[in-house]
Scaffold this active site. Structure first.
Site, short mmCIF file in Angstrom:
data_model
loop_
_atom_site.label_atom_id
_atom_site.label_comp_id
_atom_site.label_asym_id
_atom_site.label_seq_id
_atom_site.Cartn_x
_atom_site.Cartn_y
_atom_site.Cartn_z
N HIS A 95 0.82 -1.21 0.00
CA HIS A 95 0.00 0.00 0.00
C HIS A 95 0.85 1.27 0.00
O HIS A 95 0.33 2.37 -0.18
CB HIS A 95 -0.91 0.00 1.24
CG HIS A 95 -2.21 0.70 1.03
ND1 HIS A 95 -2.49 1.48 -0.07
CD2 HIS A 95 -3.35 0.73 1.78
CE1 HIS A 95 -3.72 1.98 0.01
NE2 HIS A 95 -4.26 1.53 1.13
N ASP B 80 -2.28 2.23 -4.48
CA ASP B 80 -3.49 2.68 -3.80
C ASP B 80 -4.60 1.64 -3.96
O ASP B 80 -4.55 0.76 -4.83
CB ASP B 80 -3.95 4.02 -4.37
CG ASP B 80 -2.97 5.15 -4.08
OD1 ASP B 80 -2.29 5.07 -3.03
OD2 ASP B 80 -2.87 6.08 -4.89
#
Length: 512
Positions: free
Chosen positions: A483, A487
């Protein structure tokens, strides 16, 4: 003539190292391949050998300095190593010595002593553990006969005899750690080579085949398997081989021994009595292999370093299954390989990676490196542990080329024949837990990659299609991603594109 000593290649994504220790000082005589200094990186320790015989001149990079790849460490005056000749008599006087200049020791002993050295272990691998010696000091050996097995953190390496003769001193015992290019043992070449077959036959326990491998004809069992069969009192015919062409592997022997072991007798007295001897009889403590230790470390490092998150979806496999069923015979006839599901998934992932390139990227310090190619890692479970062979430039391959590459890498993984190069450079990974019956899981990232796709079991489930409940072959998909650079929108988009491509494979042809 002056020769430069430079920093060698330090491994993938490693650009600098620190000079830890110099083993020589200016003016010292050095021999070719003799270790000059040791470098430390954030991943491995690298020993720098001498590129020539001569005298060490100026040391450019002192201990504690940071140097880049290909930087100058020192200089050597080639051929000026006169003191080397003065050291030769000392080497002859100590035939058992293993510390200094082993090459001179074997050469001056009349040419009959041959050193057994640690072979090249692969890029960025500098040491190994001696797992098993198949011969003892004094045993007769034939040229190319397997002497011992080494374990690195990625692969097992078998070491053959460089010459026929008698095995002399074993320098590195089982369990010891040895460096690449280090000395393992000494063979007295030509001494006792003729009667090699007689002692071997006399020493072999009844029922244990020699190099013939038992009833499998010319298929030789793994040396570690033959040694274990001797210890367990099993013959080659008692064990079903899982290797190529029925080759018996070490794990096959362990399974066979467990199957033939008598069941433990039920305790006549109270079973709760804390008898330590009884516990010891029912427990086995085995040291983790270097491969298993590395797997554990890398997976935990991945969890600790990456901001890992997993997103899920499901795919109707009906279209792929129908297409495969219709063309599998023609495909195999033309290309000589079976049409499987992995080529469809590889193609679908390549398609999705083109749209969401951050899933095919990696973090290097404060930079993000975007790969304009796809080196697809295909995770495979083996008896030795999890390995991830890499299919290079999968984005430029056809279905048939992908299937052939996967078949070749899979066979090499099962037989323990993968090289270091086979497992380096991956940019994205596919893991198929469905072959073991997994219905849902969250795969762990394979660092430094930023994405891994988990495939699962195809299962018939009731689905609503066109307002009606129908039974469809469904598979859950899981994408674990970093992450820090991917995204949620990108991860979900990637998985949706994979789903769309598999549910309508024509999209792959039209790049939609």
């Amino acid at each position: 003539m002056t020769i430069d000593v430079k920093v060698p290649t330090l491994g993938e994504s490693v650009t600098e190292a620190t000079v830890a220790t110099w083993f020589k000082k200016p003016g010292d005589a050095v021999a070719t391949d003799e270790m000059l200094c040791e470098l430390e990186t954030d991943k491995v320790t690298v020993e720098v050998p001498s590129p020539a015989t001569g005298t060490l001149g100026e040391i450019v990079a002192a201990e504690g300095e940071t140097v880049g790849v290909d930087a100058l460490l020192a200089t050597i005056s080639e051929g000026a190593g006169a003191p080397a000749s003065d050291e030769a008599p000392a080497a002859v006087a100590e035939p058992g010595s293993s510390d200094d200049a082993p090459a001179e020791a074997s050469g001056d002993a009349g040419g009959d002593a041959v050193d057994v050295m640690v072979p090249a272990l692969g890029e960025s691998v500098t040491e190994a553990t001696v797992a098993t010696w198949f011969k003892a000091a004094g045993d007769a050996v034939a040229q190319d006969e397997m002497l011992c097995e080494l374990e690195t953190d990625k692969v097992s390496v078998e070491v053959p005899a460089p010459a026929a003769g008698t095995l002399g001193e074993i320098v590195a015992k089982e369990g010891e750690t040895v460096a690449a290019g280090g000395k393992l043992a000494v063979i007295q070449a030509g001494a006792g080579g003729a009667p090699a077959s007689a002692p071997k036959a006399a020493e072999a326990p009844a029922g244990v085949g020699g190099d013939s491998g038992g009833p499998k004809g010319d298929v030789e069992d793994a040396p570690s398997a033959k040694k274990l069969m001797a210890e367990k009192g099993l013959s080659s015919g008692d064990v079903k081989g899982s290797g190529r062409d029925g080759r018996v592997m070490k794990e096959d022997v362990l399974r066979a021994a467990a199957a033939t072991a008598p069941a433990p007798a039920a305790p006549a007295q109270a079973p709760r009595a804390p008898v330590s001897a009884d516990q010891a009889d029912r427990e086995e403590r085995v040291k983790m292999t270097r491969l298993r230790q590395t797997i554990a470390k890398r997976l935990k490092d991945s969890q600790n370093t990456a901001a890992m998150l997993t997103t899920y979806n499901e795919v109707d496999m009906g279209a792929v299954m129908d297409l495969r069923s219709e063309y599998k015979d023609l495909f195999q006839k033309k290309h000589g390989v079976k049409l499987g599901f992995m080529s469809f998934f590889t193609k679908a992932c390549v398609h999705a990676l083109n749209e969401v390139p951050e899933v095919n990227a990696e973090i290097d310090g404060t930079d993000v490196v975007y790969h304009r190619y796809v080196n697809m890692g295909i995770a495979a479970g083996t008896p030795q542990g999890l390995v991830v062979p890499v299919i290079r430039d999968a984005d430029a391959m056809s279905f048939a080329e992908i299937e052939k590459a996967i078949a070749e890498k899979g066979a090499a993984a099962r037989d323990g024949k993968l090289s270091m190069a086979d497992m380096q450079g991956g940019t994205f990974t596919i893991s198929n837990g469905g072959v073991y019956g997994s219905l849902m899981s969250s795969p762990i990232l394979n660092p430094p990659q930023s994405g891994i796709l988990g495939m699962h079991k195809i299962q018939d489930r009731p689905m609503v299609v066109g307002g009606e409940i129908v039974i469809r072959p469904m598979m859950y998909l899981a994408l674990s991603y970093d992450h820090r650079i991917v995204d949620g929108k990108g991860a979900v988009t990637f998985l949706v594109r994979v789903k769309e491509a598999l549910e309508d494979p024509r999209r792959l042809l039209m790049d939609l």
